[in-house]
Design a protein around this motif. Structure first.
Motif, short mmCIF file in Angstrom:
data_model
loop_
_atom_site.label_atom_id
_atom_site.label_comp_id
_atom_site.label_asym_id
_atom_site.label_seq_id
_atom_site.Cartn_x
_atom_site.Cartn_y
_atom_site.Cartn_z
N ALA A 360 0.81 -1.21 0.00
CA ALA A 360 0.00 0.00 0.00
C ALA A 360 0.85 1.27 0.00
O ALA A 360 0.42 2.31 -0.51
N VAL A 395 -8.62 -5.25 2.52
CA VAL A 395 -9.68 -4.34 2.06
C VAL A 395 -9.48 -2.95 2.66
O VAL A 395 -9.59 -1.93 1.97
N ARG A 396 -9.19 -2.90 3.95
CA ARG A 396 -9.04 -1.61 4.63
C ARG A 396 -7.83 -0.83 4.15
O ARG A 396 -7.80 0.40 4.24
N ASN A 398 -7.18 -0.72 1.13
CA ASN A 398 -7.61 -0.37 -0.23
C ASN A 398 -6.77 -1.06 -1.29
O ASN A 398 -6.45 -0.49 -2.33
N GLN A 400 -6.49 -2.98 -4.38
CA GLN A 400 -7.53 -2.89 -5.41
C GLN A 400 -7.90 -4.22 -6.05
O GLN A 400 -9.01 -4.36 -6.57
N SER A 421 -15.40 -6.22 -0.67
CA SER A 421 -14.74 -6.45 -1.97
C SER A 421 -15.51 -7.53 -2.74
O SER A 421 -14.98 -8.60 -3.05
N GLU A 425 -13.43 -7.10 -6.96
CA GLU A 425 -12.15 -6.70 -6.37
C GLU A 425 -11.42 -7.90 -5.77
O GLU A 425 -10.20 -7.94 -5.76
#
Length: 471
Positions: A360, A395-396, A398, A400, A421, A425
């Motif tokens: 991330a 998921v948290r 993000n 993708q 998701s 996703e």
């Protein structure tokens, strides 16, 4: 290995010597020791270890063909090589390692560093190897040789010229670290962290902490223990160390650490920070290795080598030349169009979370994050909950695209779906081949892809395929 006569080895092991050809009891052996007949070189010692799937005794002939001078066996094999028969070759391997290290140490030149922790052992071992190799001959484990076979094989590589021995101690049950570290009693012992890796074998995290503390107990009298002060379970080992009269050096990000890191920054090309040492020096460190979690491994190495007389500046200069922690550990692959980070040699909840956070952190505007995730093994009753937690974290953060591979990791996929998701996703594939076919068409320019799983899930090979495909 140091030179020993066949009679000396047999005496050390309490074994029965069977001589072949021109060998006598005084014949000297000083070759490398291995359990893999393919790796035996002329003059080597082959350890015929019985296994779950095959028996090393079947490969004594192959070892002889490669030049073995001696075989350690549990029964005589009809092959033209001298043999020492013992009750248990793995136990004999440990006895031999202990004796050889003791002889080299008695000469007064050998210093031993031991490393344990739920995560980061191999990276820290490689950091130590890089730093200490410039000081003198250094022996360290190949890959993750840290168990009842790998650790003694590493120890047996020392010679009279060896100045430093770095030992990595892994464990999947209580008592294993005590037994292995007790063979050499390190001068400097590092405890990196206590996490849920292999927690299934220990019965829980508190039992894991007690197992890691076995290294503190096994440290040589008058030695030094290097502890991660950011981990409360490791910090608690300070009391045990002080009770034993050991010196303690702490590392971490808090003000109490003897070696600490400030201003940590992560990018696609490496990890940087400011190192503050016990003398108050403030020195920049720029690691080529990806991931903020590797800063703690660097701090541990810097703190340990300072005990051995290596300056912080020299340690930093050498660390900055390390390109990857180890194959399949945050290993950059692919190309500028699609960058693959293959970190699928091993996985625990802590290392999985750290790798996802790194993913991330390294993306730039217009780039996309893709996590290819497999199962985390040896978590026991914690497995379901921990796979759920990683799915939620992905998921948290993000991420993708979340690509989950293998039935044992399906719960991670379901957790990601449950967290939101659900519109493509997150996807699930039973096999690596199916995941590879999907990723071949799904990945696009600018994607940054993490491949992460435990070794048993086999995703490291999927990472290699992706790296080659997008190179």
């Amino acid at each position: 290995m140091i030179a020993l006569s066949l009679a000396e080895i047999a005496g050390l092991l309490g074994g029965t010597l069977h001589l072949v050809g021109d060998d006598t009891a005084d014949t000297l052996v000083d070759g490398t020791v291995d359990t893999d007949s393919r790796l035996i070189a002329p003059g080597g010692i082959f350890v015929a270890k019985p296994g779950e799937e095959t028996d090393g005794h079947r490969f004594v002939g192959a070892a002889v063909a490669n030049g073995a001078a001696l075989a350690l066996v549990e029964h005589v094999v009809d092959e033209p090589v001298s043999q020492i028969v013992v009750a248990d070759v793995v136990d004999a391997l440990a006895v031999l390692a202990e004796a050889v290290v003791a002889r080299v140490r008695a000469a007064g030149n050998l210093r031993i560093v031991g490393v344990t922790g739920s995560n980061g052992k191999t990276t820290t071992k490689n950091f130590l190897l890089r730093i200490l190799s410039d000081e003198g001959e250094t022996v360290a484990p190949i890959a993750s040789f840290n168990n009842e076979v790998g650790a003694p094989l590493t120890m047996l590589r020392v010679t009279e010229q060896t100045r430093y021995l770095v030992c990595e101690f892994g464990a999947s049950a209580p008592g294993e670290i005590a037994r292995l570290a007790g063979l050499v009693h390190p001068d400097v012992s590092i405890v990196l962290m206590v996490g849920l890796a292999h927690a299934g074998g220990f019965g829980g995290i508190e039992e894991t902490a007690r197992a890691k503390a076995e290294l503190v107990t096994a440290t040589r009298d008058g030695g030094t223990v290097v502890l991660n002060l950011d981990d409360p379970r490791v910090f608690a080992m300070r009391a045990l160390a002080e009770e034993r009269g050991l010196q303690v050096r702490g590392f971490g990000q808090g003000a109490a650490a003897d070696v600490r890191a400030e201003d940590i920054a992560v990018s696609a090309t490496g990890t940087s920070c400011l190192i503050v040492d016990a003398d108050g020096q403030r020195l920049p460190l720029r690691l080529q290795v990806l991931g903020a979690h590797h800063i703690n491994n660097a701090l541990a190495a810097i703190a340990a080598v300072s005990v051995l007389g290596v300056s912080t500046q020299d340690a930093i200069s050498r660390l900055e030349t390390v390109e990857i922690a180890e194959r399949w550990r945050m290993q950059p692959m692919g190309g500028d169009r699609v960058r693959i980070i293959n970190d699928a040699y091993n996985a625990s909840p802590d290392s999985m979370a750290a790798a996802l956070r790194t993913l991330a952190q390294i993306v730039e505007p217009g780039q996309r994050t893709v996590a290819v995730l497999g199962a985390m093994s040896e978590l026991g009753e914690n497995a379901g909950e921990e796979h759920d937690r990683i799915g939620l974290l992905a998921v948290r953060l993000n991420i993708q695209r979340i690509v989950v591979v293998g039935a044992d990791a399906r719960r991670l996929f379901l957790a990601a779906i449950g967290e939101g998701s659900w519109d493509g996703e997150a996807v699930f594939f039973p096999t690596s081949d199916e995941a590879f076919a999907y990723l071949q068409t799904e990945l696009r320019e600018g994607d940054r892809v993490l491949v992460k799983s435990s070794n048993s899930a086999g995703l490291r090979h999927l990472g290699d395929r992706l790296g080659e495909s997008f190179s």
